[in-house]
Scaffold this active site. Structure first.
Site, mmCIF file in Angstrom:
data_model
loop_
_atom_site.group_PDB
_atom_site.id
_atom_site.type_symbol
_atom_site.label_atom_id
_atom_site.label_comp_id
_atom_site.label_asym_id
_atom_site.label_seq_id
_atom_site.Cartn_x
_atom_site.Cartn_y
_atom_site.Cartn_z
ATOM 1 N N ARG A 135 51.428 31.048 -6.525
ATOM 2 C CA ARG A 135 52.754 31.523 -7.087
ATOM 3 C C ARG A 135 53.875 32.315 -7.300
ATOM 4 O O ARG A 135 53.729 33.048 -6.361
ATOM 5 C CB ARG A 135 52.903 31.651 -9.587
ATOM 6 N N GLY A 136 54.511 32.703 -8.248
ATOM 7 C CA GLY A 136 56.087 33.884 -7.320
ATOM 8 C C GLY A 136 57.265 32.983 -6.130
ATOM 9 O O GLY A 136 56.570 32.065 -5.375
ATOM 10 N N ARG A 164 56.388 22.362 -8.246
ATOM 11 C CA ARG A 164 56.917 23.186 -8.594
ATOM 12 C C ARG A 164 58.750 23.020 -8.897
ATOM 13 O O ARG A 164 59.576 24.038 -7.696
ATOM 14 C CB ARG A 164 57.042 23.935 -8.397
ATOM 15 N N GLN A 189 50.105 36.638 -16.130
ATOM 16 C CA GLN A 189 50.472 36.804 -14.934
ATOM 17 C C GLN A 189 50.499 38.701 -14.807
ATOM 18 O O GLN A 189 50.271 39.671 -13.494
ATOM 19 C CB GLN A 189 51.331 36.435 -13.879
ATOM 20 N N ASP A 222 62.925 33.084 -10.506
ATOM 21 C CA ASP A 222 62.873 32.225 -9.727
ATOM 22 C C ASP A 222 63.883 30.839 -9.363
ATOM 23 O O ASP A 222 63.711 30.362 -8.612
ATOM 24 C CB ASP A 222 61.870 31.094 -10.802
ATOM 25 N N ASN A 226 63.124 32.459 -14.969
ATOM 26 C CA ASN A 226 62.197 33.495 -14.524
ATOM 27 C C ASN A 226 61.547 33.269 -15.877
ATOM 28 O O ASN A 226 62.055 32.386 -16.196
ATOM 29 C CB ASN A 226 62.972 35.126 -14.179
ATOM 30 N N LYS A 227 60.274 34.071 -15.612
ATOM 31 C CA LYS A 227 59.335 33.644 -16.628
ATOM 32 C C LYS A 227 58.889 33.129 -17.648
ATOM 33 O O LYS A 227 60.130 34.505 -18.516
ATOM 34 C CB LYS A 227 58.216 34.687 -15.863
#
Lengths: 374, 374
Positions: free
Chosen positions: A75-76, A118, A223, A264, A274-275
């Site tokens: 991920r990332g 994703r 995470q 992201d 982002n997250k």
């Protein structure tokens, strides 16, 4: 040539064998290599096993890579961009096509399978499209296969180089004794190596400044506690873990004086996806007059979309209702579990890229950065 | 006389026997009774077992009650206030003292043991002090024991009555189709029954208004997913669970138009101490123009202290580094795990009590509420 030095250190600690699952029992004394092309296979750290075990998995089927992206083995944003490219390289090797047209067909199918895992993270589309362009331009089956692998490997190397450049630019923004909060994992484990936000933290430390990091746990997938705390501790950087609920407390108490996160997707207007949780960290930072930085390579920018175009993935409810086998919520409870949120430009102090730092007003500043690269 | 009706409904579903551990296998079709005095023993729901099992535990030793408060078998400011009082009632029964002086000595010792379990929550001090006052005023050993038990039982009954009055006042603030966010558990499970913040939600629903509730998970102890989601679902109230990181997302997306939480301590200035994370929920609400309400009985108010006097407990690091037996962070990681944070009055729209609603400016308004009670 720091870049080459680091690659060598990484290889010291690296063990591989012919089994599908390679366990590293010895401690690696270097930054981690998240995803790598090795003997016509993709080797990744299985991030779902962290921090309990450092396990490497090896894939020779692109569908396994798609599954790895979907289940967060990798991920990332930058890491899944490169993983997507490597996935297509596997698909090329797997294809039995005899003609360019048939091979492109197989690749298109693989591209779609990989992309659907994703959809929000722009780097995945970026990685896949870059490979598809190379394939389309090549003349024949042999050349396509060779060039795809070459390109994907080069993209992986460039990712580390990009991160080290980002680190160089970003480190200038941080000072001795800074107390830096980060959310989620924008580290070596989110990239091929070194990291984006954590790359800036690494570079700051390497420049001789003393820093403390506060990592948020980052529910639901954790995470922050599983990956960021793990990789910073691994690298000997002072890190404390807080639950996501303690962001306001930490800022109010003066335990934090700067924030840095990854991204992201970044729009031309400076809107940052982002997250989940990034938005509230940014808002709390603004209310406490704490600078809020985003670190991301140019490949994270989506210069075409507007905020209303971006669809935020909803992830599986079980991420919120259980941890491992342990149930943490009643059966059949309704769950809202967005993967990302959007941080508006007015909450952002600067966006650190490999070619420089964008500052408000972002639309102008981002345009300039892209021009400087051309 | 709604109050008596509810007691009866509760008793329908209640089973007890002589064993120390009573498991309820049948579903209780009513609001839950968190802590109760039964045949010279204290019976509590073991909240650490929720939402997996509804288990009742029975204590006859005040030290077990202290341990239950410490380990969050019982939690929530009003519930631990009453548990403290019941703990002292057990200590009185356990004492072999023949003189008033000796009994008071034993009670003082028990008071200290009970108090040290959760020093921030003001209701614990309130419950213990109320019992100690009764003990000090009584004439002899027999009278002390009798009056302590009587007083503690009365306090438990009054807690439910208080919550229902709070509900009545609070329900007027909520409208049909409201989407109400709550943090932590200020429910039946945080009180003897009915709840403070969730009491207001119950009363709103009972008044015929259609509402939706969004419960935050509330890391690290997950009172939101384990307790709030459980008890609202149990009562047939529409509830969705979100990770704490999705507070900003939910507000930005318009999924929330009001917030209500409980409190562990409220100062005369309107500073509210409540579960870690409350501060950032309040701040995010303010930034989205969403009214933020606190519901708490007058026993939660600390009219003497100033913000700088209040010490915020740090809880065990293992709450953040593991869930059950499952490790979620690397070994020996530094952890910051405050139990509470402070929400300043400027973020609060109103404080709902059993005698009315305090509004800004709070210092005046709170003073008036206390006068109205005298």
């Amino acid at each position: 040539m720091l870049f080459f030095e680091i690659r060598i250190i990484i290889n010291i600690g690296y063990e591989t064998d012919n089994s599908k699952l390679v366990k590293l029992k010895t401690k690696i004394h270097s930054s981690l290599r998240t995803v790598e092309w090795k003997n016509n296979a993709v080797v990744m750290i299985d991030q779902t096993k962290l921090p309990n075990k450092l396990v490497f998995v090896k894939y020779t089927d692109y569908k396994d890579v798609a599954n790895a992206i979907r289940t967060l083995v990798v991920r990332g944003a930058p890491a899944i961009g490169i993983s997507g490219a490597f996935g297509l390289a596997l698909a090329a090797l797997q294809s039995k096509a005899k003609s360019k047209e048939k091979l492109l067909e197989d690749l298109e199918k693989a591209r779609n399978t990989l992309f659907e895992t994703r959809p929000t993270a722009i780097n995945l589309a970026w990685g896949l499209d870059k490979i598809m362009k190379v394939a389309n331009k090549s003349n024949n089956v042999t050349e396509i296969k060779k060039l795809i692998i070459q390109t994907a490997k080069k993209m992986a190397e460039e990712d580390i180089e990009t991160n080290m450049n980002m680190g160089k630019h970003g480190a200038a923004l941080f000072e001795n004794n800074d107390r830096i909060m980060t959310h989620c994992n924008a580290g070596a484990l989110a990239t091929v190596g070194y990291g984006t936000a954590l790359g800036v933290i690494r570079a700051t430390k390497e420049s001789g400044k003393k820093i403390k990091v506060i990592a948020t746990e980052t529910r639901p997938v954790m995470q922050g506690s599983r990956l960021t705390a793990f990789e910073l501790k691994h690298d000997g950087i002072d890190v404390s873990l807080i639950p996501d609920t303690a962001v306001g407390y930490a800022m109010f108490k003066g335990l934090v004086n700067k924030v840095i996160v990854g991204a992201d997707r970044i729009l031309r207007t400076g809107h940052v996806y982002n997250k989940i949780g990034t938005y509230q960290v940014a808002m709390m930072a603004k209310q406490h007059n704490i600078p809020f930085y985003v670190a991301a390579p140019l490949s994270t920018f989506d210069l075409k979309s507007n905020p209303e175009d971006v669809i935020i993935e909803q992830r599986n409810r079980s991420e919120v209702t259980q941890i491992g086998d342990r149930k943490t919520a009643p059966d059949d409870i309704d769950v809202i579990n967005p993967a990302f949120d959007m941080t508006p430009p007015e909450l952002i102090t600067g966006i650190i890229t490999e070619v420089g730092i964008a500052k408000p007003s972002f639309e102008e500043s981002i345009k300039k950065l892209f021009k400087s690269k051309m």
